[in-house]
Design a protein around this motif. Structure first.
Motif, PDB file in Angstrom:
ATOM      1  N   VAL A  25      49.660  56.143  76.174  1.00  0.00           N
ATOM      2  CA  VAL A  25      50.335  55.854  74.917  1.00  0.00           C
ATOM      3  C   VAL A  25      50.027  54.549  74.499  1.00  0.00           C
ATOM      4  CG1 VAL A  25      52.443  56.026  73.450  1.00  0.00           C
ATOM      5  CG2 VAL A  25      52.346  57.653  75.225  1.00  0.00           C
ATOM      6  N   HIS A  26      49.505  54.356  73.403  1.00  0.00           N
ATOM      7  CA  HIS A  26      48.901  53.026  73.022  1.00  0.00           C
ATOM      8  C   HIS A  26      50.020  52.291  71.853  1.00  0.00           C
ATOM      9  CE1 HIS A  26      45.076  53.231  74.783  1.00  0.00           C
ATOM     10  NE2 HIS A  26      44.849  54.485  74.622  1.00  0.00           N
ATOM     11  N   SER A  27      50.772  53.294  71.365  1.00  0.00           N
ATOM     12  CA  SER A  27      51.915  52.843  70.611  1.00  0.00           C
ATOM     13  C   SER A  27      53.212  53.539  70.531  1.00  0.00           C
ATOM     14  CB  SER A  27      51.119  52.592  69.073  1.00  0.00           C
ATOM     15  OG  SER A  27      51.218  54.007  68.815  1.00  0.00           O
ATOM     16  N   GLU A  28      54.173  52.848  70.196  1.00  0.00           N
ATOM     17  CA  GLU A  28      55.314  53.347  69.766  1.00  0.00           C
ATOM     18  C   GLU A  28      56.116  52.964  68.614  1.00  0.00           C
ATOM     19  OE1 GLU A  28      57.893  51.794  73.100  1.00  0.00           O
ATOM     20  OE2 GLU A  28      58.315  49.883  71.932  1.00  0.00           O
ATOM     21  N   LEU A  29      56.952  54.048  68.279  1.00  0.00           N
ATOM     22  CA  LEU A  29      57.871  53.702  67.027  1.00  0.00           C
ATOM     23  C   LEU A  29      59.066  52.938  67.441  1.00  0.00           C
ATOM     24  CD1 LEU A  29      57.614  57.154  65.416  1.00  0.00           C
ATOM     25  CD2 LEU A  29      56.330  55.254  64.823  1.00  0.00           C
ATOM     26  N   GLN A  30      59.314  51.805  66.362  1.00  0.00           N
ATOM     27  CA  GLN A  30      60.770  51.224  66.542  1.00  0.00           C
ATOM     28  C   GLN A  30      61.292  51.414  65.197  1.00  0.00           C
ATOM     29  OE1 GLN A  30      59.807  46.966  67.252  1.00  0.00           O
ATOM     30  NE2 GLN A  30      59.273  47.501  69.651  1.00  0.00           N
ATOM     31  N   PHE A  88      60.795  52.849  59.890  1.00  0.00           N
ATOM     32  CA  PHE A  88      60.274  53.125  61.216  1.00  0.00           C
ATOM     33  C   PHE A  88      59.100  52.202  61.323  1.00  0.00           C
ATOM     34  CE2 PHE A  88      62.580  56.847  60.937  1.00  0.00           C
ATOM     35  CZ  PHE A  88      63.120  57.047  62.092  1.00  0.00           C
ATOM     36  N   LYS A  89      58.738  51.605  62.195  1.00  0.00           N
ATOM     37  CA  LYS A  89      57.469  50.765  62.458  1.00  0.00           C
ATOM     38  C   LYS A  89      56.828  51.086  63.538  1.00  0.00           C
ATOM     39  CE  LYS A  89      57.786  46.429  63.279  1.00  0.00           C
ATOM     40  NZ  LYS A  89      58.051  45.045  63.536  1.00  0.00           N
ATOM     41  N   GLU A  90      55.486  51.429  63.547  1.00  0.00           N
ATOM     42  CA  GLU A  90      54.657  51.553  64.743  1.00  0.00           C
ATOM     43  C   GLU A  90      54.270  50.297  65.452  1.00  0.00           C
ATOM     44  OE1 GLU A  90      50.715  54.417  66.037  1.00  0.00           O
ATOM     45  OE2 GLU A  90      51.112  54.208  64.006  1.00  0.00           O
ATOM     46  N   VAL A  91      54.491  50.170  66.555  1.00  0.00           N
ATOM     47  CA  VAL A  91      54.197  48.956  67.527  1.00  0.00           C
ATOM     48  C   VAL A  91      53.024  49.125  68.434  1.00  0.00           C
ATOM     49  CG1 VAL A  91      55.132  47.018  68.769  1.00  0.00           C
ATOM     50  CG2 VAL A  91      56.449  47.842  66.881  1.00  0.00           C
ATOM     51  N   LEU A  92      52.067  48.284  68.413  1.00  0.00           N
ATOM     52  CA  LEU A  92      51.001  48.541  69.433  1.00  0.00           C
ATOM     53  C   LEU A  92      51.390  48.022  70.846  1.00  0.00           C
ATOM     54  CD1 LEU A  92      47.552  47.785  67.668  1.00  0.00           C
ATOM     55  CD2 LEU A  92      48.647  49.978  68.305  1.00  0.00           C
TER      56      LEU A  92
END
Length: 118
Positions: free
Chosen positions: A53-58, A71-75
């Motif tokens: 997984v290269h990113s996650e949702l915060q 929501f924000k996608e963070v690498l």
């Protein structure tokens, strides 16, 4: 009289291959081109290797009320590291088959305190 005279093998090969290149089978591609019919294997198209997984949702929230703002996608850093592509000590160990000797294509660990080359 003289005994029967025959060309030695080296001279015969030189005359045959160098004297007439059209005789070589590489110019006759019609006989060398072959096609094998493929077998359909539709279930093999559904197999996909798992990738890191290269990113996650915060979640972004209002700090005072806790209200959900979005929501924000963070690498993520250091994903997909292996002995084949990283000098980091954070990478996972290699496969057990290479536990002692490793592989000539593996990267060594980069000494601490030194910047990695870019």
């Amino acid at each position: 009289g003289l005994p029967p005279y025959e060309l030695d093998l080296l001279s015969e090969v030189e005359l045959r291959f160098l004297g007439d290149p059209e005789w070589l089978p590489i110019h006759d591609f019609e006989r060398s081109q072959m096609v094998w019919p493929r077998k359909k294997d539709v279930p093999s198209l559904f197999h996909v290797d798992v990738t890191p997984v290269h990113s996650e949702l915060q979640v972004e929230r209002n700090p005072t009320t806790g209200e959900l703002l979005g929501f924000k996608e963070v690498l993520l850093d250091d994903t997909g590291l292996s002995a084949k592509n990283s000098l980091s000590l954070q990478r996972p160990p290699g496969p057990p088959t290479q536990a002692v000797r490793g592989s000539t294509t593996n990267y060594p660990f980069w000494p601490g305190g030194m910047d990695e080359p870019s």
